[in-house]
Design a protein around this motif. Structure first.
Motif, PDB file in Angstrom:
ATOM      1  N   ASP A 136      -0.782  -8.094  14.020  1.00  0.00           N
ATOM      2  CA  ASP A 136      -0.787  -7.549  15.347  1.00  0.00           C
ATOM      3  C   ASP A 136      -1.700  -6.346  15.188  1.00  0.00           C
ATOM      4  N   GLY A 137      -2.164  -5.858  13.860  1.00  0.00           N
ATOM      5  CA  GLY A 137      -2.951  -4.793  13.685  1.00  0.00           C
ATOM      6  C   GLY A 137      -2.507  -3.426  13.533  1.00  0.00           C
ATOM      7  N   LYS A 138      -0.885  -3.341  13.678  1.00  0.00           N
ATOM      8  CA  LYS A 138      -0.161  -2.276  13.591  1.00  0.00           C
ATOM      9  C   LYS A 138       0.258  -1.980  12.214  1.00  0.00           C
ATOM     10  N   ARG A 139       0.444  -0.628  12.031  1.00  0.00           N
ATOM     11  CA  ARG A 139       0.953  -0.292  10.544  1.00  0.00           C
ATOM     12  C   ARG A 139       2.386  -0.344  10.428  1.00  0.00           C
ATOM     13  N   TYR A 140       2.977  -0.713   9.226  1.00  0.00           N
ATOM     14  CA  TYR A 140       4.312  -0.591   8.995  1.00  0.00           C
ATOM     15  C   TYR A 140       4.553  -0.142   7.740  1.00  0.00           C
ATOM     16  N   GLU A 141       5.911   0.345   7.617  1.00  0.00           N
ATOM     17  CA  GLU A 141       6.455   0.873   6.184  1.00  0.00           C
ATOM     18  C   GLU A 141       7.663   0.810   5.993  1.00  0.00           C
ATOM     19  N   TRP A 142       7.904   0.112   4.733  1.00  0.00           N
ATOM     20  CA  TRP A 142       9.281   0.030   4.350  1.00  0.00           C
ATOM     21  C   TRP A 142       9.603   1.303   3.484  1.00  0.00           C
ATOM     22  N   ARG A 143      10.688   1.909   3.608  1.00  0.00           N
ATOM     23  CA  ARG A 143      11.108   2.961   3.127  1.00  0.00           C
ATOM     24  C   ARG A 143      12.500   2.635   2.303  1.00  0.00           C
ATOM     25  N   ARG A 144      12.380   3.112   1.146  1.00  0.00           N
ATOM     26  CA  ARG A 144      13.661   2.820   0.218  1.00  0.00           C
ATOM     27  C   ARG A 144      14.732   3.900   0.472  1.00  0.00           C
ATOM     28  N   ILE A 145      15.649   3.746   0.628  1.00  0.00           N
ATOM     29  CA  ILE A 145      17.018   4.718   0.924  1.00  0.00           C
ATOM     30  C   ILE A 145      17.284   5.265  -0.522  1.00  0.00           C
ATOM     31  N   PRO A 146      17.166   6.688  -0.734  1.00  0.00           N
ATOM     32  CA  PRO A 146      17.129   7.550  -1.962  1.00  0.00           C
ATOM     33  C   PRO A 146      18.593   7.230  -2.350  1.00  0.00           C
ATOM     34  N   ASN A 147      19.728   7.230  -1.479  1.00  0.00           N
ATOM     35  CA  ASN A 147      20.838   7.180  -2.171  1.00  0.00           C
ATOM     36  C   ASN A 147      21.549   5.609  -2.503  1.00  0.00           C
ATOM     37  N   ASP A 148      20.821   4.836  -1.919  1.00  0.00           N
ATOM     38  CA  ASP A 148      21.128   3.597  -2.122  1.00  0.00           C
ATOM     39  C   ASP A 148      19.754   2.599  -2.523  1.00  0.00           C
ATOM     40  N   PRO A 149      19.545   2.569  -3.728  1.00  0.00           N
ATOM     41  CA  PRO A 149      18.429   1.902  -4.011  1.00  0.00           C
ATOM     42  C   PRO A 149      17.995   0.283  -3.707  1.00  0.00           C
ATOM     43  N   ASP A 150      19.049  -0.239  -3.130  1.00  0.00           N
ATOM     44  CA  ASP A 150      19.222  -1.707  -2.520  1.00  0.00           C
ATOM     45  C   ASP A 150      18.951  -1.830  -1.121  1.00  0.00           C
ATOM     46  N   ALA A 151      18.586  -0.695  -0.564  1.00  0.00           N
ATOM     47  CA  ALA A 151      18.720  -0.581   1.007  1.00  0.00           C
ATOM     48  C   ALA A 151      17.161   0.038   1.389  1.00  0.00           C
ATOM     49  N   TYR A 152      16.509  -0.768   2.342  1.00  0.00           N
ATOM     50  CA  TYR A 152      15.330  -0.556   3.001  1.00  0.00           C
ATOM     51  C   TYR A 152      15.300  -0.172   4.452  1.00  0.00           C
ATOM     52  N   ALA A 212       0.851  -1.276  -0.073  1.00  0.00           N
ATOM     53  CA  ALA A 212      -0.008  -0.014   0.072  1.00  0.00           C
ATOM     54  C   ALA A 212       0.920   1.153  -0.077  1.00  0.00           C
ATOM     55  N   ALA A 213       0.330   2.354  -0.493  1.00  0.00           N
ATOM     56  CA  ALA A 213       0.987   3.547  -0.601  1.00  0.00           C
ATOM     57  C   ALA A 213       1.519   3.924   0.867  1.00  0.00           C
ATOM     58  N   GLY A 214       2.763   4.328   1.037  1.00  0.00           N
ATOM     59  CA  GLY A 214       3.201   4.942   2.124  1.00  0.00           C
ATOM     60  C   GLY A 214       3.206   6.308   2.486  1.00  0.00           C
ATOM     61  N   THR A 215       3.943   6.883   3.412  1.00  0.00           N
ATOM     62  CA  THR A 215       3.772   8.324   3.765  1.00  0.00           C
ATOM     63  C   THR A 215       4.811   9.070   2.718  1.00  0.00           C
ATOM     64  N   SER A 216       5.694   8.645   2.020  1.00  0.00           N
ATOM     65  CA  SER A 216       6.154   9.196   1.039  1.00  0.00           C
ATOM     66  C   SER A 216       6.357   8.509  -0.393  1.00  0.00           C
ATOM     67  N   PRO A 217       6.693   9.312  -1.358  1.00  0.00           N
ATOM     68  CA  PRO A 217       6.912   8.459  -2.733  1.00  0.00           C
ATOM     69  C   PRO A 217       7.788   7.023  -2.504  1.00  0.00           C
ATOM     70  N   ASN A 218       8.850   7.129  -1.790  1.00  0.00           N
ATOM     71  CA  ASN A 218       9.760   5.886  -1.633  1.00  0.00           C
ATOM     72  C   ASN A 218       9.369   5.068  -0.603  1.00  0.00           C
ATOM     73  N   ALA A 219       8.213   4.795  -0.046  1.00  0.00           N
ATOM     74  CA  ALA A 219       7.485   4.170   0.857  1.00  0.00           C
ATOM     75  C   ALA A 219       6.501   3.508   0.632  1.00  0.00           C
ATOM     76  N   ARG A 220       6.385   2.121   1.151  1.00  0.00           N
ATOM     77  CA  ARG A 220       4.980   1.239   1.009  1.00  0.00           C
ATOM     78  C   ARG A 220       4.857   0.862   2.315  1.00  0.00           C
ATOM     79  N   SER A 221       3.564   0.698   2.720  1.00  0.00           N
ATOM     80  CA  SER A 221       2.932   0.284   4.060  1.00  0.00           C
ATOM     81  C   SER A 221       2.148  -0.961   4.047  1.00  0.00           C
ATOM     82  N   PHE A 222       2.040  -1.585   5.331  1.00  0.00           N
ATOM     83  CA  PHE A 222       1.269  -2.821   5.536  1.00  0.00           C
ATOM     84  C   PHE A 222       0.828  -2.817   6.903  1.00  0.00           C
ATOM     85  N   TYR A 223      -0.528  -3.533   7.106  1.00  0.00           N
ATOM     86  CA  TYR A 223      -0.794  -4.061   8.381  1.00  0.00           C
ATOM     87  C   TYR A 223      -0.337  -5.252   8.764  1.00  0.00           C
TER      88      TYR A 223
END
Length: 166
Positions: free
Chosen positions: A90-106, A76-87
């Motif tokens: 446990d019902g809590k929301r989490y978000e993977w954020r891709r590191i802009p200067n390292d495209p293989d890092a999250y 799902a859409a995250g809080t920024s263009p380089n992020a994706r979220s999921f529930y």
């Protein structure tokens, strides 16, 4: 705060690899893919999750334990263009954020106040005794079987989607 590691070994493929680590107990995971399905196995080859990919614009469904949900919910859409979220379960929301200067890092953030980083994935090329060649490292600060499953599945999906986009 405790830090735990999972090393990615075997194939250098987000949905076809072996992951080995330890937190409160030894951890062994294995992704095996054969289109259109990917299965995540745990410690003693127990199937703990699967991804059933759809055709065309349909992403398909993910089954994690007894819970089935659309894969789009895990990306799902995250809080920024380089992020994706999921529930997670446990019902809590989490978000993977891709590191802009390292495209293989999250970095993985728990979005329930306070917002805090709970995991980081980095490409990692090193020969580790008793493990062999490693190509990735997941470091995390939580302890929980369900959350680690969601973390591994959503990380693999993010890596696969981002690799396909480049």
């Amino acid at each position: 705060m405790a830090h735990f590691n999972i090393f990615f070994t075997g194939r250098d493929d987000a949905l076809n690899c072996v992951m080995i680590g330890e937190d409160s107990s030894p951890r062994f995971f294995c992704f095996e893919s054969q289109a259109p399905r990917t299965v995540l196995y745990s410690n003693n080859n127990t199937k703990v999750a699967s991804l059933h990919f759809g055709q065309g614009p349909q992403l398909g469904n993910a089954t994690i334990g007894a819970r089935t949900q659309p894969i789009r919910d895990l990306l799902a859409a995250g809080t920024s263009p380089n992020a994706r979220s999921f529930y997670a379960a446990d019902g809590k929301r989490y978000e993977w954020r891709r590191i802009p200067n390292d495209p293989d890092a999250y970095d993985l953030y728990a979005l329930n106040p306070p917002v805090v980083r709970v995991a980081a994935f980095r490409r990692y090329q090193e020969q580790i005794p008793n493990l062999g060649q490693c190509h990735g490292l997941l470091q995390y600060t939580f302890n929980g079987s369900d959350l680690i499953l969601y973390t591994l599945l959503t990380l693999a999906l993010n890596r696969r989607v981002d690799a396909a986009a480049t």
